[in-house]
Design an enzyme around this catalytic site. Structure first.
Site, mmCIF file in Angstrom:
data_model
loop_
_atom_site.group_PDB
_atom_site.id
_atom_site.type_symbol
_atom_site.label_atom_id
_atom_site.label_comp_id
_atom_site.label_asym_id
_atom_site.label_seq_id
_atom_site.Cartn_x
_atom_site.Cartn_y
_atom_site.Cartn_z
ATOM 1 N N THR A 185 34.358 36.113 8.400
ATOM 2 C CA THR A 185 34.180 34.820 7.378
ATOM 3 C C THR A 185 32.861 34.859 6.665
ATOM 4 O O THR A 185 31.784 35.357 7.274
ATOM 5 C CB THR A 185 34.356 33.600 8.544
ATOM 6 O OG1 THR A 185 33.901 32.452 7.761
ATOM 7 C CG2 THR A 185 33.607 33.619 9.669
ATOM 8 N N ASP A 186 32.882 33.798 5.740
ATOM 9 C CA ASP A 186 31.591 33.906 4.851
ATOM 10 C C ASP A 186 30.591 32.939 5.620
ATOM 11 O O ASP A 186 29.407 33.121 5.400
ATOM 12 C CB ASP A 186 31.896 33.131 3.609
ATOM 13 C CG ASP A 186 32.612 31.866 3.657
ATOM 14 O OD1 ASP A 186 32.881 31.267 4.797
ATOM 15 O OD2 ASP A 186 32.798 31.096 2.636
ATOM 16 N N GLU A 187 31.219 32.395 6.753
ATOM 17 C CA GLU A 187 30.108 31.543 7.690
ATOM 18 C C GLU A 187 29.077 32.181 8.347
ATOM 19 O O GLU A 187 28.008 31.691 8.923
ATOM 20 C CB GLU A 187 30.890 30.603 8.480
ATOM 21 C CG GLU A 187 31.942 29.629 7.821
ATOM 22 C CD GLU A 187 32.322 28.451 8.445
ATOM 23 O OE1 GLU A 187 31.576 27.864 9.416
ATOM 24 O OE2 GLU A 187 33.231 27.639 7.967
ATOM 25 N N TYR B 285 30.695 28.339 16.040
ATOM 26 C CA TYR B 285 31.672 29.079 15.422
ATOM 27 C C TYR B 285 31.268 30.165 14.646
ATOM 28 O O TYR B 285 31.615 31.215 14.956
ATOM 29 C CB TYR B 285 32.959 28.135 14.724
ATOM 30 C CG TYR B 285 33.566 29.255 13.941
ATOM 31 C CD1 TYR B 285 34.525 29.760 14.251
ATOM 32 C CD2 TYR B 285 33.511 29.040 12.376
ATOM 33 C CE1 TYR B 285 35.669 30.614 13.501
ATOM 34 C CE2 TYR B 285 34.106 29.861 11.623
ATOM 35 C CZ TYR B 285 35.188 30.603 12.184
ATOM 36 O OH TYR B 285 36.134 31.220 11.369
#
Ligand code: NAD
Ligand code: TDX
Length: 339
Positions: A125-127, A150
């Protein structure tokens, strides 16, 4: 190819299986999913007409015996979607995130290493990059700086995958995608939550000032990107995937209300998410340059189709928005909405 798809009963995994059925007639798919609150066999109804090319196994990615038994049957590649995926739930309690997202990835990697699986694709993910200021884009060389439990669990998994590539020479690829929307998304995430709450004439809880920005991509475009990377990318590579479609949350909510002809008075600005990342925006030019992928679904068209899908699949989301979901909803939103 014979593929082990983990988490294939969730939002993106089920869309990916459907994508393979429609575009890769030669592929066989084993779908390993433990059916957490987010896993739903009903997500795979659209694949039923494709017969026995898909085998579902209810099991956990942290269970070495199950994973190695499946791989021993002969698997060419693993695509790892299985995860706890909701930031807000990770803020309440991140134990399951550590277990599935980190330990589960390690179990899969270890089984692949010992049993000689040709390729391991990690869906990330970009996160993992943290938050951007008002300008700039995340590239594949941006520092890893996760801000939520997360995101930290996904970043840890990415680093484990990298280490198996460097240490053992395993053939791995990592994909990092921005925010997805589309059919079968669990109604805890922004877009399906706002659509279904609006359809029920409930309050729409917008965090903070509503000006946090996400880069939206239709799930079908994410699936085609993963498929491209799985088949064409060099071992050890990392690819960003994005829709080049930055939107403030409040604009998304207005667009949903306009499409549904519902009043703005349903909007409730509520207490912000702790550690809320301000802005995500992806530079996916490497993927376009190296492998020729680019997104094809325009957001205005995609959101209309998605809203229509939720209108037409009311039974699907009404079944979900009961039981465990309502406990979570009141735990997370109760105080926010009562202020
Ligand atoms: P989801 O929560 O809808 O689905 C997750 C699936 O994994 C569910 O079917 C669940 O039952 C299964 N699962 C969870 N724990 C498991 C375990 N221990 N063993 C086996 N199965 C397990 O998530 P999603 O939105 O479809 O996300 C899929 C993947 O894509 C995740 O890895 C997520 O980090 C990543 N991702 C999501 C987005 C997004 O916008 N949703 C964006 C980028 C990356
Ligand atoms: O009730 C809400 N109100 C609100 O304002 C919810 C659920 C969200 N929001 C905001 C928070 C974010 O700025 O909307 C934005 C999107 O929130 P989510 O849908 O929870 O997504 P996000 O936190 O951005 O993470 C998503 O994208 C990256 C996925 O859930 C992750 O799995 C993925 O890795």
């Amino acid at each position: 190819m014979k593929l082990l798809v983990t988490g294939g009963c969730g939002f993106i995994g089920s869309n990916f299986i459907l994508y393979l059925f429609e575009n890769r007639p030669e592929d066989q798919i084993i779908n390993l999913d433990s059916l957490t609150y987010a896993g739903n066999l009903e997500n795979l109804v659209d694949t039923q007409s494709y017969g026995d090319r898909h085998i579902f196994i209810k099991g956990d990615v942290t269970d070495k015996v199950t994973v190695s038994t499946i791989i021993r049957e002969g698997i060419d590649a693993v695509v790892n979607f299985a995860a706890e995926s909701h930031v807000d739930r990770s803020i309440i309690d991140c134990a399951a995130f550590i277990n599935t997202n980190i330990y589960g990835t390690q179990v899969l990697l270890e089984c692949c290493r010992h049993l000689g699986v040709k390729r391991f694709a990690q869906v990330s993910t970009d996160e993992v990059y943290g938050s951007l200021g008002p300008t700039g884009l995340f590239s594949e060389t941006s520092p890893i700086a996760p801000n939520s439990p997360y995101a930290a669990s996904k970043a840890a998994a990415d680093l484990l995958v990298r280490s198996y590539n460097k240490t053992y020479g395993m053939d791995t690829v990592i994909t990092r995608c921005s925010n997805n929307y589309g059919p079968y998304q669990f109604p805890e995430k922004l877009i399906p939550l706002m659509i279904t709450n609006a359809l029920e004439n409930r309050d729409l809880p917008v965090y903070g000032d509503g000006m946090n920005i996400r880069d939206w991509i239709h799930v079908k475009d994410h699936c085609s990107a993963i498929d491209t990377i799985l088949r064409k990318a060099e071992s050890g590579s990392i690819y960003n995937i994005g829709g080049s479609c930055e939107k403030a949350n409040i604009d998304i909510v207005h667009s949903i209300l306009n499409n549904l002809d519902k009043p703005k008075s349903l909007i409730r600005f509520v207490q912000d998410r702790p550690g809320h990342d301000r802005r995500y925006a992806m530079d996916s030019s490497r993927l376009q340059r190296d492998l020729g992928w680019c997104p094809s679904i325009d957001f205005e068209e995609g959101i209309k189709q998605t809203i229509m899908w939720y209108i037409e699949h009311e039974e699907w989301w009404r079944r979900i928005k009961s039981g465990e979901y309502m406990n979570y909803y009141s735990q997370w939103y109760g105080n926010r909405l009562s202020c």
